[in-house]
Each structure stands twice: as C-alpha cells, then as structure tokens.
Design a protein around this motif. Structure first.
Motif, short mmCIF file in Angstrom:
data_model
loop_
_atom_site.label_atom_id
_atom_site.label_comp_id
_atom_site.label_asym_id
_atom_site.label_seq_id
_atom_site.Cartn_x
_atom_site.Cartn_y
_atom_site.Cartn_z
N VAL A 1 0.86 -1.18 0.00
CA VAL A 1 0.00 0.00 0.00
C VAL A 1 0.90 1.24 0.00
N ALA A 2 0.58 2.19 -0.86
CA ALA A 2 1.35 3.43 -0.92
C ALA A 2 0.60 4.56 -0.21
N GLY A 3 1.35 5.51 0.32
CA GLY A 3 0.75 6.73 0.85
C GLY A 3 -0.12 6.54 2.07
N THR A 4 0.22 5.59 2.91
CA THR A 4 -0.55 5.39 4.14
C THR A 4 -0.46 6.63 5.02
N GLY A 5 -1.62 7.18 5.38
CA GLY A 5 -1.65 8.38 6.20
C GLY A 5 -1.48 8.11 7.67
N LYS A 6 -2.03 6.99 8.14
CA LYS A 6 -1.88 6.63 9.55
C LYS A 6 -2.02 5.12 9.73
N LEU B 1 -11.37 7.73 8.75
CA LEU B 1 -10.42 6.78 8.18
C LEU B 1 -10.38 7.02 6.67
N HIS B 2 -9.18 7.24 6.14
CA HIS B 2 -9.01 7.58 4.73
C HIS B 2 -8.45 6.40 3.95
N PRO B 3 -8.66 6.38 2.63
CA PRO B 3 -8.06 5.31 1.82
C PRO B 3 -6.56 5.21 2.04
N GLY B 4 -6.10 4.01 2.28
CA GLY B 4 -4.69 3.76 2.54
C GLY B 4 -4.34 3.67 4.01
N ASP B 5 -5.22 4.16 4.89
CA ASP B 5 -5.00 3.98 6.33
C ASP B 5 -5.03 2.48 6.66
N ILE B 6 -4.25 2.09 7.63
CA ILE B 6 -4.16 0.68 8.03
C ILE B 6 -4.51 0.54 9.50
N ILE B 7 -5.38 -0.40 9.79
CA ILE B 7 -5.70 -0.76 11.17
C ILE B 7 -4.97 -2.07 11.47
#
Length: 274
Positions: A61-66, A227-233
């Motif tokens: 995944v690219a550009g993960t914000g959080k 929660l935005h696209p690219g965020d990972i939980i």
C-alpha cells in the motif's frame, strides 16, 4: 485479487499476481496502489507485462496516512502480559516511517534490549469512513495485509510516555507481501496467524479470538476520526510474544522471523543491529 508493490525501496511499482502467481506490472493502469486507486481495485486487470525474476516486494500500500493499532485485542494475549482486557478498543498510533516490506531487515534500535514481535491482521481502508455503522463497516475495506507490529517493550512501558515510543522505530512495521481484496478473504474473523523465530513457533492464533472484530473496530474508530483510503488498522496480536514468555525472550541480531496469515502470504525477515 492479490496486489503487490515491487522494486527498490522508495521506487516501488504497482503490480498484481496473475492466476499462475506471476507479478504483472500495473504501471500502465495506475501510478501506484494508494489513495483513490484503492476505491477501484476491482477495475484493474491482471493483463500487464509479466515482471521478470523475483524482485524485492515493498509494502503493498502506498501513501498510508496513519497506522492505527489496537492493543490487547485477544483475551489470551492480555492474560500472558498480566493485563485486563479493555472494555472498549485500546488504540495507539504507529509512525508511518516505520513501514517496510515483507522481506526487509528488522533493525534493533541502539540501546534496545527488548525488541519483540507481534503478528497481526492489517485492515486497509478503501473508502473514507466517518461515523460508520458496524453493519456497513466492511464495505469500507480495500483489502487485508499481514503486519508485524514490532515493539520495543522497555521503550513502550518505561520511557515516560505513551506506547508510540516503543512502536514506531524505523523498520518496526513490516507489511505484506500482498494486499488481498475482501472477496478472496471472506470472513476476516476466520484467519489463522502464525509467527516463528529461528524455526521455533512462537505465535499460533486465530482472528476468531479477537475481542473486537474488524467491523466493530472500523465503526468504533470512525467515531473519533475519519479513516481515509490507505490507512491501516493493525488489529492486535494473539499470545506468544516474547514479553509474555517465562523468562521473557526478545530478538537478537542474526535472528530470522517468519510470519504468515492464512490467504495473506508470508513475511521472512532477518534481524540486525541498528
């Protein structure tokens, strides 16, 4: 579908695995696997050029914000650490600068004596989520990934602060190898998770033992922030961490860590002194 990002660190290209398990380049369809692209993964086709050889795989995944992490989300893990299971999800953040690929080196920070491992199911957000009902939560998932929530326990517990200090060191978030779409996973609460160190099985659990399942976590978190696209939980770890062993055992330079989650692939990482 199983998506990958391949190539040298910082210059990865998007790819997808075809029916034969070969990497097909997606550069002709998308610039990278992040942001709005995660909302339309089902429109991408595995018909690009075949990638030769066995390139390094980066985080898928690219550009993960959080990276939002869930602590003590398995009752048996809470018990091994002497903690009481929380009445609602316990959350903390992990710096995105910790993200690495599934075969990249884990570096023990200078002065660390308690670097630990944690196999976790990672949930990648595909559609923005804000005040989402639990019944609708899984519709916001782009896919799932394997995560190693590497942790420095002394920094985490004894360095006068929140858990972030022990969770965010460089190389402490190996992710991948694949981003797997929900249609290939089905129920995310039926996945086995395993981790071994130097060939010795340390963790062997199942997501069915989560205190708070994936849908509940997405709904809960979306009540605090979008929660935005690219965020990972990172959804928590089963028992078998080094801090819970008697006596405790931690990673050392030269160790090999192998982590796998059903249908999400395997990580194989060497440990070195940072």
């Amino acid at each position: 579908m199983k998506f990958v990002r391949y190539g040298e660190a910082g210059a990865e290209k998007p790819g997808v695995l075809d029916a034969e398990g070969r990497i097909r380049d997606l550069s002709g369809q998308v610039a990278d696997l992040g942001g709005d692209v995660l909302t339309r993964l089902d429109r991408l086709a595995a018909d690009g050029p075949v990638v030769d050889g066995m390139p390094r795989l980066g985080p898928p995944v690219a550009g993960t914000g959080k990276i939002v992490c869930i602590g003590l989300n398995y009752a048996d893990h809470a018990a091994e650490t002497g903690a009481t299971p929380p009445p609602e999800p316990l959350i903390f953040m992990k710096a995105t600068s910790a993200i690495t690929g599934p075969t990249d080196t884990i570096y023990i920070p200078r002065g660390s004596a308690k670097t630990d491992w944690e196999v976790e199911l990672g949930v990648v957000i595909g559609r923005p989520a804000k005040h989402v009902d639990e019944a609708d939560a899984l519709a916001h998932v782009a896919g799932y990934v394997a995560v190693n929530d590497v942790s420095e326990r002394d920094y985490q517990k004894h360095r006068a602060g929140q858990w972030t200090k022990g969770k965010s060191c460089d190389s402490f978030a190996p992710i991948g190898p694949w981003l797997v779409t929900p249609d290939e996973i089905g129920d995310p609460q039926t996945l086995g998770l395993r981790l071994s160190v130097n060939g010795e099985l340390r963790q062997d659990g199942s997501t069915r033992h989560m205190i708070f399942g994936v849908a509940r976590l997405i709904s809960y978190l979306s009540g605090f922030f979008t929660l935005h696209p690219g965020d990972i939980i990172a959804t928590g770890t089963p028992p078998g961490v080094g801090a819970g062993m008697s006596p405790p055992r931690f990673l050392a330079p030269g160790d090999e860590v192998v982590l796998e989650i059903d249908r999400l692939g395997q990580q194989r990482m060497q440990v070195a002194q940072g």
